[in-house]
Write an enzyme that holds these catalytic residues in place. Structure first.
Site, PDB file in Angstrom:
ATOM      1  N   HIS A 141       1.484  -2.014   5.656  1.00 49.05           N
ATOM      2  CA  HIS A 141       1.730  -0.990   4.632  1.00 49.05           C
ATOM      3  C   HIS A 141       0.634   0.072   4.785  1.00 49.05           C
ATOM      4  O   HIS A 141      -0.462  -0.243   5.243  1.00 49.05           O
ATOM      5  CB  HIS A 141       1.609  -1.696   3.277  1.00 49.05           C
ATOM      6  CG  HIS A 141       1.997  -0.880   2.085  1.00 49.05           C
ATOM      7  ND1 HIS A 141       1.152   0.035   1.507  1.00 49.05           N
ATOM      8  CD2 HIS A 141       3.138  -0.865   1.349  1.00 49.05           C
ATOM      9  CE1 HIS A 141       1.758   0.575   0.461  1.00 49.05           C
ATOM     10  NE2 HIS A 141       2.960   0.058   0.342  1.00 49.05           N
ATOM     11  N   ASP A 218      -3.371  -9.346   3.235  1.00 48.40           N
ATOM     12  CA  ASP A 218      -2.676  -8.571   2.207  1.00 48.40           C
ATOM     13  C   ASP A 218      -1.509  -9.420   1.718  1.00 48.40           C
ATOM     14  O   ASP A 218      -0.500  -9.563   2.409  1.00 48.40           O
ATOM     15  CB  ASP A 218      -2.201  -7.246   2.829  1.00 48.40           C
ATOM     16  CG  ASP A 218      -1.158  -6.525   1.984  1.00 48.40           C
ATOM     17  OD1 ASP A 218      -0.800  -7.022   0.891  1.00 48.40           O
ATOM     18  OD2 ASP A 218      -0.689  -5.454   2.415  1.00 48.40           O
ATOM     19  N   GLN A 221       3.137  -9.107  -1.059  1.00 47.18           N
ATOM     20  CA  GLN A 221       4.549  -9.520  -1.046  1.00 47.18           C
ATOM     21  C   GLN A 221       4.707 -11.035  -0.929  1.00 47.18           C
ATOM     22  O   GLN A 221       5.826 -11.538  -0.992  1.00 47.18           O
ATOM     23  CB  GLN A 221       5.280  -8.864   0.135  1.00 47.18           C
ATOM     24  CG  GLN A 221       5.277  -7.353   0.109  1.00 47.18           C
ATOM     25  CD  GLN A 221       6.124  -6.789  -1.005  1.00 47.18           C
ATOM     26  OE1 GLN A 221       6.981  -7.462  -1.581  1.00 47.18           O
ATOM     27  NE2 GLN A 221       5.876  -5.537  -1.350  1.00 47.18           N
ATOM     28  N   LYS A 244       3.697  -6.979  -8.867  1.00 43.44           N
ATOM     29  CA  LYS A 244       4.737  -7.554  -8.005  1.00 43.44           C
ATOM     30  C   LYS A 244       4.923  -9.043  -8.325  1.00 43.44           C
ATOM     31  O   LYS A 244       5.842  -9.686  -7.847  1.00 43.44           O
ATOM     32  CB  LYS A 244       4.354  -7.385  -6.535  1.00 43.44           C
ATOM     33  CG  LYS A 244       4.328  -5.917  -6.096  1.00 43.44           C
ATOM     34  CD  LYS A 244       4.192  -5.817  -4.600  1.00 43.44           C
ATOM     35  CE  LYS A 244       3.641  -4.485  -4.147  1.00 43.44           C
ATOM     36  NZ  LYS A 244       4.575  -3.368  -4.275  1.00 43.44           N
ATOM     37  N   CYS A 382       6.408   3.230   2.539  1.00 44.95           N
ATOM     38  CA  CYS A 382       4.976   3.295   2.856  1.00 44.95           C
ATOM     39  C   CYS A 382       4.658   2.572   4.152  1.00 44.95           C
ATOM     40  O   CYS A 382       3.571   2.011   4.316  1.00 44.95           O
ATOM     41  CB  CYS A 382       4.114   2.745   1.716  1.00 44.95           C
ATOM     42  SG  CYS A 382       4.207   3.723   0.232  1.00 44.95           S
TER      43      CYS A 382
END
Lengths: 424, 150
Positions: A141, A218, A221, A244, A382
């Site tokens: 991202h 990261d 998600q 999220k 993104c």
């Protein structure tokens, strides 16, 4: 079998499936799902952008403002003590949620983006010199690209990118080749937001750590879909966003190994991050307070705590099984739409499907399906380098969460046939 | 709820599928490009302006149906017009897609461009329809930087 396939950890596969997830009961927990869009039921399939909030989260935020609002860590009165206790108890719950060794390894930040920036500036920047390298992957991202470009440019260092194949799977052997004595950090995505690829993070971390290279993951998600165990992954840092994860916007978490956080300089200066201040000299507070300058997003932290409690009450292997079913059902149904091509076909995927319709731009798709009450994301998500790699300007993306149903997949497919109709 | 048919009129679908004046002008004396990177809409505009009149025009680009049809219909509308007339069309078009709902578009002036009146009800798409027009304005003013309507 490719390396990427072999390396895919079975994180999304249910360990033991008992009864299926009671989706109707879960849907009843999310007030927004009762909404109609232009007279049609809302079909919310943009969970990778932000997830909806259960009543428990909305109520916890309200309760804080109605009954507990006070600044934390400052006053001796009872209200402030109560707010402080609530705030700090969430830190302990987040630590358990991620299986961190200690609560002080949890730093509250605005979101994944701020977590990555914090590590880039406080951890990597001081140890980065000319000719050094930062390694990321081809599916990052923008938030895991730009902070590194900023520090690399400033320090004369180089950003390296581990490639992926046409399915959207990281090429592990190529990744390994890029790990050198110049690599000062590896920062990689756990689950790709635009392709859905689940990276074999545990294997990648161990490859880097075996060479003494620290790793940031990261997890924006990943956390909403899978149980995350930072000690099992072996990573040094893990970043996630509350919104999220069915929590509020503006709050996120940076997990960092205590020994690293301790040696890092502060990210921002201000109140709450100090032990003592004089005009000559300031002594910083111990971690994690050292990284939490100023009044934090207290309501956000409390809301995040409620979101985590909500998830912890559910059987996460049931959630994973339900989402895996949605993914395979949607993949199958979408293939019925003429001219539809799925972008991102990794063997190991989260319930995220990016696609293009031949001859029709993603924004036209988005506008038309919105008329049917179906909310999907359109654009580059993104991840412009990912779009470039696949040679598409933009994609449409349906991303699923625990409250989505097969009926909603059908609604999406019906709406896509409508798109075909409009465009003749 | 706005009606989808108002946005995706047959004329717009047709111009998206078969864009008119979709070519690069080798002898252009004005050029500009428009880029909406968030959308992925791109257009490059080529003009030949002689004695204050647009004597030839072409465009190339890629993007959504609204942006590409808008570019195609725009090239037809301004070809043969004076630069002042083209600017008057710019203003009328801009007002039609961003102005208040109760104000009827000047159909006399706009002609086929009135097909874009429905865009006003889709706020996220206004920038798509506007991109070619802002690119035209930039070309006429000799701007060097690419324009954007995002």
């Amino acid at each position: 079998m490719s390396t990427a396939q072999r390396a895919a950890a079975p994180a999304s596969r249910p360990e033991s499936v008992s009864a299926p997830l009671d989706v109707e009961r879960i849907r009843a927990d999310f007030p927004i799902l009762e909404r109609k869009i232009g007279g049609k039921p809302l079909v919310y399939l943009d969970n990778a952008a932000t997830a909806q909030k259960p009543r428990a989260v909305i109520d916890a935020i309200q309760r804080y403002y109605r009954e507990q609002n006070a600044n934390i860590h400052r006053a001796v009165y009872r209200l402030s003590e109560e707010a402080t206790r609530e705030y700090e108890s969430v830190r302990a719950r987040v630590a358990r949620f991620l299986n961190a060794a200690e609560a002080r390894e949890i730093v509250f930040v605005r979101g994944t983006t701020e977590a990555i920036n914090l590590v880039a500036h406080s951890f990597v920047r001081p140890r980065l010199g000319p000719g050094d390298e930062v390694l990321i992957t081809a599916m990052e991202h923008h938030s895991n690209i730009v902070p590194w470009q900023i520090v690399c440019e400033e320090r004369g260092a180089r950003l390296r990118v581990a490639p992926m194949n046409r399915s959207g799977e990281l090429l592990v052997e190529e990744f390994e080749k890029l790990l050198t004595e110049r690599t000062k950090i590896v920062s990689l995505v756990h689950v790709s937001n635009s392709l859905g690829t689940v990276n074999p993070v545990k294997e990648l971390v161990s490859l880097a750590r075996a060479r003494g290279i620290p790793v940031l993951v990261d997890g924006a998600q990943a956390a909403p879909h899978y149980r995350v165990d930072v000690r099992d992954l072996g990573c040094d840092f893990y970043a996630l966003s509350g919104h999220k994860l069915f929590g509020p916007t503006g709050i996120g978490v940076l997990y960092g190994r205590a020994e690293l956080l301790e040696e890092m300089p502060p990210y921002q200066g201000g109140g709450d991050m100090i032990l003592s201040v004089s005009f000559e000299r300031t002594t910083y507070a111990p971690i994690p307070a050292k990284f939490e300058a100023g009044t934090p997003h207290i309501a956000g932290v409390i809301g995040l705590g409620a979101a985590i409690d909500y998830l912890e009450r559910l059987d996460r292997s049931q959630i994973a099984a339900h989402e895996a079913d949605l993914l395979s059902y949607a993949t199958e149904r979408l293939s019925e739409v003429p001219g539809l091509r799925i972008i991102g076909t990794a063997a190991h995927k989260a319930a995220v499907i990016s696609f293009v319709l031949e001859g029709i731009h993603a924004h036209d798709v988005g506008t038309i399906v919105d008329q049917e009450g179906v909310a999907i994301r359109t654009g580059h998500h993104c991840t412009q380098p990912v779009m470039e790699f696949f040679g598409v300007p933009a994609t449409a993306r349906a991303s699923f969460a625990l409250y989505n149903t097969r009926d909603e997949v059908d609604a999406l497919v019906r709406a896509l046939f409508k798109v075909r109709e409009v465009f003749g | 709820m706005p009606d989808l048919g108002d946005l995706y009129q047959q004329l717009i679908i047709d111009h998206n599928r078969n864009p008119r004046n979709f070519r690069r002008l080798e002898d252009a004396n004005r050029m500009a490009s428009g880029d909406n990177p968030l959308c992925g809409d791109r257009i490059q505009l080529f003009l030949k302006v002689e004695g204050g009149t647009i004597t030839d025009i072409g465009f190339q680009g890629s993007g959504c149906a609204i942006s590409q049809a808008s570019a195609s219909l725009m090239t037809q509308a301004v070809l043969g017009k004076s630069t002042e007339e083209a600017e008057a069309l710019f203003r009328a078009f801009h007002e039609m897609v961003t102005g208040p709902r109760d104000k009827a578009p000047d159909r006399q002036l706009l002609g086929k461009l009135a097909a874009f009146a429905g865009v006003r009800d889709f706020p996220a798409r206004v920038k798509c329809a506007n991109l070619p027009w802002h690119t035209l304005k930039a070309a006429l003013q000799g701007a060097e930087e690419p324009v954007t309507t995002e």
